[in-house]
Design an enzyme around this catalytic site. Sequence first.
Site, PDB file in Angstrom:
ATOM      1  CB  VAL A   1      -0.864   0.191   1.026  1.00 43.75           C
ATOM      2  CG1 VAL A   1      -1.736   1.300   1.202  1.00 43.75           C
ATOM      3  CG2 VAL A   1      -1.957  -1.144   1.241  1.00 43.75           C
ATOM      4  CB  CYS A   2       3.818   1.946   1.776  1.00 46.76           C
ATOM      5  SG  CYS A   2       3.468   1.521   3.322  1.00 46.76           S
ATOM      6  CB  SER A   3       5.290   0.644  -3.126  1.00 51.26           C
ATOM      7  OG  SER A   3       6.140   0.483  -2.403  1.00 51.26           O
TER       8      SER A   3
END
Length: 198
Positions: free
Chosen positions: A85-87
């Site tokens: 989700v971060c990327s």
Amino acid sequence: MASALLRKATVGGSAAAAAARWASRGLASVGSGSDIVSAAPGVSLQKARSWDEGVATNFSTTPLKDIFHGKKVVIFGLPGAYTGVCSQAHVPSYKNNIDKLKAKGVDSVICVSVNDPYALNGWAEKLQAKDAIEFYGDFDGSFHKSLDLEVDLSAALLGRRSHRWSAFVDDGKIKAFNVEVAPSDFKVSGAEVILDQI
């Protein structure tokens, strides 16, 4: 699979339990009106950099007061570099909205994660986000611990990390603060939400 592990790692595996936990503790030890520098006294962060840049600067750190004093800052925290989700969503939401944030008077947009500055540097370069966003490593988690935003994600093989969150900070004072119920969630911590709060 990773999202399921992150969700399970969050508080006994139950999103409802996580929501109840957040509600009972007021999201974190800080909120709107708090001074972010005072909430984490003595804490410094490490700006993302290559190893050679680290050597050249004697592995310097940046005190929080230098990051926030006299500036309008949007800061967001996330579980870790190179994670799903971060990327795929969190960093891109800020990268893609940088012009809108600057148009609202934001001086800097900062991503902070419980990572070393070298991993963050490589990740920021891979995402082609270094020109838009400043990346800082909270290598020992002390910043997130001070804000009561640390979470144990050992079940997802990540160890102790940060919850997913965002804030708008004006001269050190938190004006808006958002925390996701689970680290795998991406509902309230993106740039689109913070833009409406500035």
